[in-house]
Design a protein around this motif. Structure first.
Motif, mmCIF file in Angstrom:
data_model
loop_
_atom_site.group_PDB
_atom_site.id
_atom_site.type_symbol
_atom_site.label_atom_id
_atom_site.label_comp_id
_atom_site.label_asym_id
_atom_site.label_seq_id
_atom_site.Cartn_x
_atom_site.Cartn_y
_atom_site.Cartn_z
ATOM 1 N N VAL A 179 4.419 16.462 0.343
ATOM 2 C CA VAL A 179 4.172 16.225 -0.716
ATOM 3 C C VAL A 179 5.012 14.716 -1.087
ATOM 4 O O VAL A 179 5.954 15.194 -0.919
ATOM 5 C CB VAL A 179 4.479 17.252 -1.541
ATOM 6 N N LYS A 180 4.638 13.441 -1.130
ATOM 7 C CA LYS A 180 4.958 12.135 -1.120
ATOM 8 C C LYS A 180 4.646 11.124 -2.408
ATOM 9 O O LYS A 180 4.136 11.520 -3.159
ATOM 10 C CB LYS A 180 4.231 12.325 -0.223
ATOM 11 N N ALA A 181 5.924 10.733 -2.429
ATOM 12 C CA ALA A 181 6.036 9.536 -3.709
ATOM 13 C C ALA A 181 5.044 8.454 -2.611
ATOM 14 O O ALA A 181 6.212 8.278 -1.684
ATOM 15 C CB ALA A 181 7.073 9.941 -4.378
ATOM 16 N N ARG A 182 4.744 7.551 -4.014
ATOM 17 C CA ARG A 182 4.322 6.580 -2.874
ATOM 18 C C ARG A 182 4.605 5.309 -3.289
ATOM 19 O O ARG A 182 3.819 5.387 -4.527
ATOM 20 C CB ARG A 182 2.919 6.349 -2.288
ATOM 21 N N VAL A 183 4.835 3.950 -2.546
ATOM 22 C CA VAL A 183 5.041 2.487 -3.462
ATOM 23 C C VAL A 183 4.564 1.895 -2.735
ATOM 24 O O VAL A 183 4.009 1.788 -1.378
ATOM 25 C CB VAL A 183 6.444 2.210 -3.855
ATOM 26 N N ASP A 184 3.080 1.034 -3.039
ATOM 27 C CA ASP A 184 2.115 0.158 -2.415
ATOM 28 C C ASP A 184 2.140 -1.365 -2.358
ATOM 29 O O ASP A 184 2.363 -1.586 -3.974
ATOM 30 C CB ASP A 184 0.655 0.396 -2.723
ATOM 31 N N PHE A 185 2.138 -2.562 -1.789
ATOM 32 C CA PHE A 185 2.121 -3.478 -2.113
ATOM 33 C C PHE A 185 0.235 -4.243 -1.464
ATOM 34 O O PHE A 185 0.148 -3.828 -0.126
ATOM 35 C CB PHE A 185 3.250 -4.359 -2.115
ATOM 36 N N ARG A 186 -0.028 -4.779 -2.546
ATOM 37 C CA ARG A 186 -1.553 -4.938 -2.118
ATOM 38 C C ARG A 186 -1.565 -7.022 -2.154
ATOM 39 O O ARG A 186 -1.128 -7.573 -2.803
ATOM 40 C CB ARG A 186 -2.921 -4.123 -3.242
ATOM 41 N N PHE A 187 -2.078 -7.461 -1.336
ATOM 42 C CA PHE A 187 -2.738 -8.559 -0.871
ATOM 43 C C PHE A 187 -4.249 -8.759 -0.681
ATOM 44 O O PHE A 187 -4.385 -8.055 -0.966
ATOM 45 C CB PHE A 187 -0.909 -9.627 0.574
#
Length: 187
Positions: A179-187
């Motif tokens: 079970v994970k929390a995620r942070v993403d950067f979109r480009f």
């Protein structure tokens, strides 16, 4: 004269509503983009060693962290994409000097976008390694939810279930849940 003013008023009101709806459609979020990010959470594993009678069961759990990259493409509300992920596990089997160290996965993602919210399911292949040289391929499946905080930054949560049968040629069947929390950067 009043009918003419009423007609002009109705025309202006309807064209303003139409323009507002058009602007709202253009302002809707498009999830089509490549992305990369980091994640952290908790993982637990369990296995059954069938070489013993009765079968020997063991388990373990620990904090996990990793990185991921992928691409999503949106078709109306439907979203389709793929993702690769590396997770550093370090989960120790209780009572044994064995650690499940690393997991690498390649997953297909399918879901639905609700403006800034994206709900997905995923499935694919996963490879894990241990500190005693055992390694094997298995399958992974799960679900997630992502939310765009801005045009380029997203945050979310996900759950992965990995299954490994006859791990490394042994009689061990194992499973790992993350079970994970995620942070993403979109480009």
């Amino acid at each position: 004269m009043s009918a003419r003013i009423l007609g002009i008023f109705i025309f202006l009101l309807s064209s303003s509503a139409s323009q507002a709806a058009d602007l709202a459609m253009r302002a809707a979020v498009d999830w089509s983009a490549p992305y990369f990010g980091i994640s952290g959470g908790y993982g637990w594993l369990g296995d059954v060693d069938r070489s013993f009678a009765p079968p020997l069961r063991s388990s373990g759990d620990d904090v996990v962290f990793g990185a991921h990259a992928g691409y999503l493409h949106q078709f109306d509300a439907f979203v389709l994409g793929g993702e690769v992920e590396y997770m550093r596990l370090g989960i120790n089997f209780e009572g044994f000097p064995i650690d499940v160290e690393n997991a690498a996965s390649a997953k297909a993602r399918v879901g639905f976008a609700f403006d800034r919210l994206l709900l997905t399911g995923h499935a694919g292949a996963s490879h894990i390694t241990t500190n005693i040289g055992l390694k094997d391929w298995g399958w992974v499946a799960g679900a997630g939810a992502d939310y765009l905080l801005s045009e380029n930054i997203g945050a979310g949560v996900s759950w992965d279930h990995m299954q490994f049968n006859r791990f490394g040629g042994t009689l061990i069947d194992g499973q790992i849940n993350l079970v994970k929390a995620r942070v993403d950067f979109r480009f």
